[in-house]
Enzyme design. Structure first.
Site, PDB file in Angstrom:
ATOM      1  N   TYR A   1       4.248  21.135  -2.411  1.00  0.00           N
ATOM      2  CA  TYR A   1       4.608  20.304  -1.263  1.00  0.00           C
ATOM      3  C   TYR A   1       5.639  21.027  -0.395  1.00  0.00           C
ATOM      4  O   TYR A   1       6.726  21.361  -0.837  1.00  0.00           O
ATOM      5  CB  TYR A   1       5.170  18.936  -1.697  1.00  0.00           C
ATOM      6  CG  TYR A   1       4.175  18.035  -2.432  1.00  0.00           C
ATOM      7  CD1 TYR A   1       2.812  18.297  -2.467  1.00  0.00           C
ATOM      8  CD2 TYR A   1       4.613  16.889  -3.087  1.00  0.00           C
ATOM      9  CE1 TYR A   1       1.922  17.463  -3.135  1.00  0.00           C
ATOM     10  CE2 TYR A   1       3.727  16.041  -3.751  1.00  0.00           C
ATOM     11  CZ  TYR A   1       2.374  16.352  -3.776  1.00  0.00           C
ATOM     12  OH  TYR A   1       1.503  15.524  -4.438  1.00  0.00           O
TER      13      TYR A   1
ATOM     14  N   SER B   1      -4.303  15.774 -12.733  1.00  0.00           N
ATOM     15  CA  SER B   1      -4.561  15.070 -11.481  1.00  0.00           C
ATOM     16  C   SER B   1      -5.943  15.441 -10.968  1.00  0.00           C
ATOM     17  O   SER B   1      -6.265  16.630 -10.875  1.00  0.00           O
ATOM     18  CB  SER B   1      -3.503  15.453 -10.436  1.00  0.00           C
ATOM     19  OG  SER B   1      -3.816  14.873  -9.196  1.00  0.00           O
TER      20      SER B   1
ATOM     21  N   TRP C   1      -2.390   7.874  -6.646  1.00  0.00           N
ATOM     22  CA  TRP C   1      -1.818   8.357  -5.372  1.00  0.00           C
ATOM     23  C   TRP C   1      -2.497   7.707  -4.167  1.00  0.00           C
ATOM     24  O   TRP C   1      -3.624   7.252  -4.245  1.00  0.00           O
ATOM     25  CB  TRP C   1      -1.824   9.864  -5.271  1.00  0.00           C
ATOM     26  CG  TRP C   1      -3.089  10.674  -5.321  1.00  0.00           C
ATOM     27  CD1 TRP C   1      -3.684  11.183  -6.444  1.00  0.00           C
ATOM     28  CD2 TRP C   1      -3.873  11.140  -4.209  1.00  0.00           C
ATOM     29  NE1 TRP C   1      -4.785  11.923  -6.090  1.00  0.00           N
ATOM     30  CE2 TRP C   1      -4.927  11.924  -4.725  1.00  0.00           C
ATOM     31  CE3 TRP C   1      -3.777  10.991  -2.819  1.00  0.00           C
ATOM     32  CZ2 TRP C   1      -5.897  12.552  -3.933  1.00  0.00           C
ATOM     33  CZ3 TRP C   1      -4.729  11.616  -2.016  1.00  0.00           C
ATOM     34  CH2 TRP C   1      -5.774  12.385  -2.565  1.00  0.00           C
ATOM     35  N   SER C   2      -1.724   7.686  -3.090  1.00  0.00           N
ATOM     36  CA  SER C   2      -2.156   7.049  -1.822  1.00  0.00           C
ATOM     37  C   SER C   2      -2.705   5.633  -2.050  1.00  0.00           C
ATOM     38  O   SER C   2      -3.786   5.292  -1.549  1.00  0.00           O
ATOM     39  CB  SER C   2      -3.155   7.930  -1.069  1.00  0.00           C
ATOM     40  OG  SER C   2      -2.548   9.119  -0.634  1.00  0.00           O
TER      41      SER C   2
ATOM     42  N   LYS D   1      -0.977  -1.372   9.839  1.00  0.00           N
ATOM     43  CA  LYS D   1      -0.272  -1.017  11.090  1.00  0.00           C
ATOM     44  C   LYS D   1      -1.123  -0.201  12.066  1.00  0.00           C
ATOM     45  O   LYS D   1      -0.757  -0.081  13.234  1.00  0.00           O
ATOM     46  CB  LYS D   1       1.033  -0.292  10.778  1.00  0.00           C
ATOM     47  CG  LYS D   1       0.896   1.090  10.182  1.00  0.00           C
ATOM     48  CD  LYS D   1       2.301   1.595   9.891  1.00  0.00           C
ATOM     49  CE  LYS D   1       2.307   2.942   9.242  1.00  0.00           C
ATOM     50  NZ  LYS D   1       3.682   3.341   8.905  1.00  0.00           N
TER      51      LYS D   1
ATOM     52  N   GLN E   1      10.629   0.655   3.964  1.00  0.00           N
ATOM     53  CA  GLN E   1       9.280   0.686   3.361  1.00  0.00           C
ATOM     54  C   GLN E   1       9.387   0.611   1.845  1.00  0.00           C
ATOM     55  O   GLN E   1       8.620  -0.096   1.186  1.00  0.00           O
ATOM     56  CB  GLN E   1       8.537   1.966   3.776  1.00  0.00           C
ATOM     57  CG  GLN E   1       8.202   2.024   5.262  1.00  0.00           C
ATOM     58  CD  GLN E   1       7.560   3.329   5.664  1.00  0.00           C
ATOM     59  OE1 GLN E   1       7.557   4.307   4.909  1.00  0.00           O
ATOM     60  NE2 GLN E   1       7.031   3.381   6.876  1.00  0.00           N
TER      61      GLN E   1
ATOM     62  N   GLU F   1      10.133  -2.882   0.885  1.00  0.00           N
ATOM     63  CA  GLU F   1       8.958  -3.748   1.039  1.00  0.00           C
ATOM     64  C   GLU F   1       7.971  -3.497  -0.121  1.00  0.00           C
ATOM     65  O   GLU F   1       7.455  -4.424  -0.735  1.00  0.00           O
ATOM     66  CB  GLU F   1       8.271  -3.430   2.387  1.00  0.00           C
ATOM     67  CG  GLU F   1       7.037  -4.256   2.688  1.00  0.00           C
ATOM     68  CD  GLU F   1       7.316  -5.763   2.656  1.00  0.00           C
ATOM     69  OE1 GLU F   1       8.352  -6.192   3.183  1.00  0.00           O
ATOM     70  OE2 GLU F   1       6.489  -6.494   2.068  1.00  0.00           O
TER      71      GLU F   1
HETATM   72  N1  LIG Z   1      -2.227  14.423  -6.964  1.00  0.00           N
HETATM   73  C1  LIG Z   1      -2.576  14.598  -5.722  1.00  0.00           C
HETATM   74  O1  LIG Z   1      -3.482  15.381  -5.408  1.00  0.00           O
HETATM   75  C2  LIG Z   1      -1.859  13.833  -4.652  1.00  0.00           C
HETATM   76  C3  LIG Z   1      -2.324  13.824  -3.330  1.00  0.00           C
HETATM   77  C4  LIG Z   1      -1.617  13.078  -2.395  1.00  0.00           C
HETATM   78  C5  LIG Z   1      -0.481  12.365  -2.773  1.00  0.00           C
HETATM   79  N2  LIG Z   1      -0.043  12.426  -4.069  1.00  0.00           N
HETATM   80  C6  LIG Z   1       1.178  11.707  -4.521  1.00  0.00           C
HETATM   81  O2  LIG Z   1       1.104  10.350  -4.115  1.00  0.00           O
HETATM   82  C7  LIG Z   1       2.251  10.046  -3.328  1.00  0.00           C
HETATM   83  C8  LIG Z   1       1.927   8.986  -2.349  1.00  0.00           C
HETATM   84  O3  LIG Z   1       0.921   9.432  -1.432  1.00  0.00           O
HETATM   85  P1  LIG Z   1       0.931   8.825   0.028  1.00  0.00           P
HETATM   86  O4  LIG Z   1       2.231   9.147   0.684  1.00  0.00           O
HETATM   87  O5  LIG Z   1      -0.315   9.223   0.704  1.00  0.00           O
HETATM   88  O6  LIG Z   1       0.899   7.241  -0.346  1.00  0.00           O
HETATM   89  P2  LIG Z   1       0.742   5.906   0.442  1.00  0.00           P
HETATM   90  O7  LIG Z   1       1.737   5.012  -0.207  1.00  0.00           O
HETATM   91  O8  LIG Z   1      -0.683   5.516   0.481  1.00  0.00           O
HETATM   92  O9  LIG Z   1       1.200   6.208   1.956  1.00  0.00           O
HETATM   93  C9  LIG Z   1       2.571   6.373   2.231  1.00  0.00           C
HETATM   94  C10 LIG Z   1       2.857   6.353   3.720  1.00  0.00           C
HETATM   95  O10 LIG Z   1       2.483   5.097   4.294  1.00  0.00           O
HETATM   96  C11 LIG Z   1       3.516   4.645   5.185  1.00  0.00           C
HETATM   97  N3  LIG Z   1       4.107   3.444   4.575  1.00  0.00           N
HETATM   98  C12 LIG Z   1       4.526   3.287   3.282  1.00  0.00           C
HETATM   99  N4  LIG Z   1       4.974   2.046   3.074  1.00  0.00           N
HETATM  100  C13 LIG Z   1       4.832   1.381   4.226  1.00  0.00           C
HETATM  101  C14 LIG Z   1       5.110   0.038   4.612  1.00  0.00           C
HETATM  102  N5  LIG Z   1       5.610  -0.850   3.753  1.00  0.00           N
HETATM  103  N6  LIG Z   1       4.833  -0.324   5.899  1.00  0.00           N
HETATM  104  C15 LIG Z   1       4.312   0.564   6.776  1.00  0.00           C
HETATM  105  N7  LIG Z   1       4.025   1.859   6.462  1.00  0.00           N
HETATM  106  C16 LIG Z   1       4.286   2.263   5.190  1.00  0.00           C
HETATM  107  C17 LIG Z   1       4.506   5.789   5.297  1.00  0.00           C
HETATM  108  O11 LIG Z   1       4.091   6.695   6.316  1.00  0.00           O
HETATM  109  P3  LIG Z   1       4.519   6.571   7.870  1.00  0.00           P
HETATM  110  O12 LIG Z   1       5.820   5.842   7.943  1.00  0.00           O
HETATM  111  O13 LIG Z   1       4.582   7.989   8.316  1.00  0.00           O
HETATM  112  O14 LIG Z   1       3.403   5.840   8.518  1.00  0.00           O
HETATM  113  C18 LIG Z   1       4.345   6.489   3.966  1.00  0.00           C
HETATM  114  O15 LIG Z   1       4.766   7.827   3.967  1.00  0.00           O
HETATM  115  C19 LIG Z   1       2.665  11.401  -2.738  1.00  0.00           C
HETATM  116  O16 LIG Z   1       3.982  11.434  -2.306  1.00  0.00           O
HETATM  117  C20 LIG Z   1       2.439  12.296  -3.923  1.00  0.00           C
HETATM  118  O17 LIG Z   1       3.500  12.174  -4.824  1.00  0.00           O
HETATM  119  C21 LIG Z   1      -0.715  13.149  -5.003  1.00  0.00           C
END
Ligand SMILES: NC(=O)c1ccc[n+]([C@@H]2O[C@H](COP(=O)([O-])OP(=O)(O)OC[C@H]3O[C@@H](n4cnc5c(N)ncnc54)[C@H](OP(=O)(O)O)[C@@H]3O)[C@@H](O)[C@H]2O)c1
Length: 325
Positions: free
Chosen positions: A54, A151, A205-206, A216, A288, A291
Site C-alpha cells: 500500500y 487473501s 475487504w471493501s 452517497k 466515518q 458511523e
Molecule cells: N486483500 C485485498 O486484496 C484487499 C483489497 C482491498 C482492500 N483491502 C483491505 O480492506 C480495507 C477496506 O477496503 P475499502 O477501503 O475499499 O473498504 P470500504 O469500507 O468498502 O470503503 C471505504 C471507503 O468508503 C468511504 N466511507 C467509509 N465509511 C463511510 C461512511 N460511513 N459514509 C460515507 N463514506 C464512507 C471512504 O472513502 P471516501 O471518503 O473517499 O469516499 C472509505 O475510505 C482496506 O483498507 C484494506 O485493508 C484488502
C-alpha cells in the site's frame, strides 16, 4: 463493540476493523490518518489491516507512527506480502526470500517486533506451496508473526495449504481475506463453506463496496467532492453504473425503517454471516469510523435479508472463478 474469534484461533478481533489501503500515505494526510486510528480505538476497534504494497510502504509507515506508544497487546495488527514492493525480480511473490525480506521491512515500517497476522495477499502459482508455508512457519517460530492468513485464495488453494500444513506439522491458516459485500458474494459458493468446516474465519475487504453502499453516489449525479470516486482508481466501474447506483438507492427505505444508516446496513449484512470474523472498513474521516462501528451487534432478520436480495436481483457477482481478482 463486539468481538469475534479469528476462525478457530484464540485471538479475538473487533467485528469492525480499520484498513488503510488507498487512505494512509495516499488519499488522506497523516493528521486525518491519525484521527481515524484514534477514533477507532475510542470506539473499541482493536483490529488494523495494512500491506507492504500500500502506497509503496507509506501506509505501513503512517500506521506504525500512529500506533507508536499504544500498548502493543491492546490491538491486533495484520499485514500482507505478495505484490511487488521494488523493481527487481525477487521483490514480489511468495518465495522464501521475498516473504522473509518483506516481513522484516514491514516490521521496520510498523515499528514493532511482530505482526499478529501475516497474510499471503494472493496465491503464487510460480512457487511451491511447501516453500511458502515453511517460510511462514519459520516466521511464526521466530515470534515475528503470530498467525498466518491468506487473501483471495480459492477453496482449492486453501485446502491444499491445509493438507500440507497438517502433513508437515505447520500452524494452519486461521483467516481468509476475500472481497465480500452485498454486491460481491463470490466467496459464498466455495471459500466460505470450506472455511466454515476448517475453522478459518473471513476478514472481508471493501464491505461498503468502496463507499458505494453508503448511498452517497447517486445515479446521474456528479461524485461527491473529495470522495474515493473523485480520487482516481479504487472503485470498481460496475459499482458506479447507473443500474447499480439506482438499486443501492432502493435499499435506503430498508435502512430508514430500521433506523440505521446505509453504511450500517451494509456492514451488518456482511457480519450476518457467522463465518465472517470482521468487516475491514476504510475511512477518510473519523466521523466515518464512528458511523461504521454502529454496525457491530446489529442483527438483520430473514425478511430484511430477503428484501435486500430482491432489490439487488442479479447485480451481485457470485462466480467463484472471480476469486483472486
Ligand atoms: N486483500 C485485498 O486484496 C484487499 C483489497 C482491498 C482492500 N483491502 C483491505 O480492506 C480495507 C477496506 O477496503 P475499502 O477501503 O475499499 O473498504 P470500504 O469500507 O468498502 O470503503 C471505504 C471507503 O468508503 C468511504 N466511507 C467509509 N465509511 C463511510 C461512511 N460511513 N459514509 C460515507 N463514506 C464512507 C471512504 O472513502 P471516501 O471518503 O473517499 O469516499 C472509505 O475510505 C482496506 O483498507 C484494506 O485493508 C484488502
Amino acid at each position: 463493540m463486539e468481538y469475534r474469534n479469528l476462525g478457530s484461533a484464540g485471538v479475538k478481533v473487533s467485528e469492525i476493523a480499520l484498513g488503510n489501503w488507498i487512505t494512509h500515505g495516499g488519499q488522506v494526510g497523516d493528521d486525518a490518518a491519525r484521527s481515524c486510528v484514534e477514533a477507532a480505538f475510542d470506539e473499541g476497534i482493536n483490529f488494523f489491516d495494512t500491506a507492504d504494497v500500500y502506497e509503496r510502504g507509506r501506509a505501513e509507515s503512517v500506521l506504525g507512527e500512529t500506533l507508536k506508544g499504544v500498548r502493543r497487546s491492546s490491538y491486533v495488527l495484520a499485514t500482507k506480502v505478495f505484490w511487488s514492493t521494488g523493481d527487481t525480480v525477487n521483490d514480489s511473490g511468495l518465495s522464501r526470500k521475498h516473504i522473509i525480506e518483506s516481513c522484516h521491512a514491514s516490521l521496520d515500517r510498523l515499528q514493532t517486533d511482530y505482526v499478529d497476522l501475516y497474510q499471503a495477499h494472493r496465491f503464487d502459482s510460480e512457487v511451491r506451496l511447501e516453500e511458502t508455508l515453511r517460510a511462514f512457519e519459520d516466521l511464526v517460530r521466530q515470534g515475528k508473526v503470530l498467525y498466518i492468513g491468506v487473501s483471495e485464495w480459492t477453496a482449492g488453494q486453501i485446502s491444499e495449504a491445509l493438507t500440507i500444513a497438517d502433513e508437515m506439522g505447520f500452524d494452519r491458516i486461521v483467516s481468509s481475506q476475500p472481497q465480500y459485500s452485498m454486491l460481491w458474494r463470490v466467496p459464498e459458493a466455495e471459500v466460505i463453506p470450506l472455511c466454515r468446516r476448517e475453522g478459518i474465519g473471513q476478514i472481508v475487504w471493501s464491505p461498503l463496496a468502496m463507499g458505494v453502499l453508503t448511498g452517497k453516489y447517486k445515479p446521474g449525479e456528479s461524485r461527491p467532492e473529495g470522495s474515493r470516486g473523485t480520487h482516481g482508481s479504487g472503485i470498481r466501474a460496475a459499482y458506479l453504473s447507473d443500474e447499480t447506483l439506482t438499486a443501492v438507492q432502493n435499499l435506503k427505505p430498508i435502512a430508514d425503517e430500521l433506523g440505521i444508516s446505509m453504511a450500517t446496513l451494509a456492514l451488518a449484512w456482511v457480519l450476518n454471516n457467522e463465518n465472517v470474523a470482521a468487516a475491514i472498513t476504510g475511512a477518510t474521516k473519523p466521523e466515518q469510523v464512528r458511523e461504521n462501528v454502529k454496525a457491530s451487534g446489529v442483527k438483520l432478520d430473514a425478511d430484511t435479508i430477503q428484501r435486500i436480495d430482491e432489490i439487488l436481483g442479479d447485480l451481485p457477482q457470485r462466480d467463484p472463478n472471480l476469486t483472486g481478482g
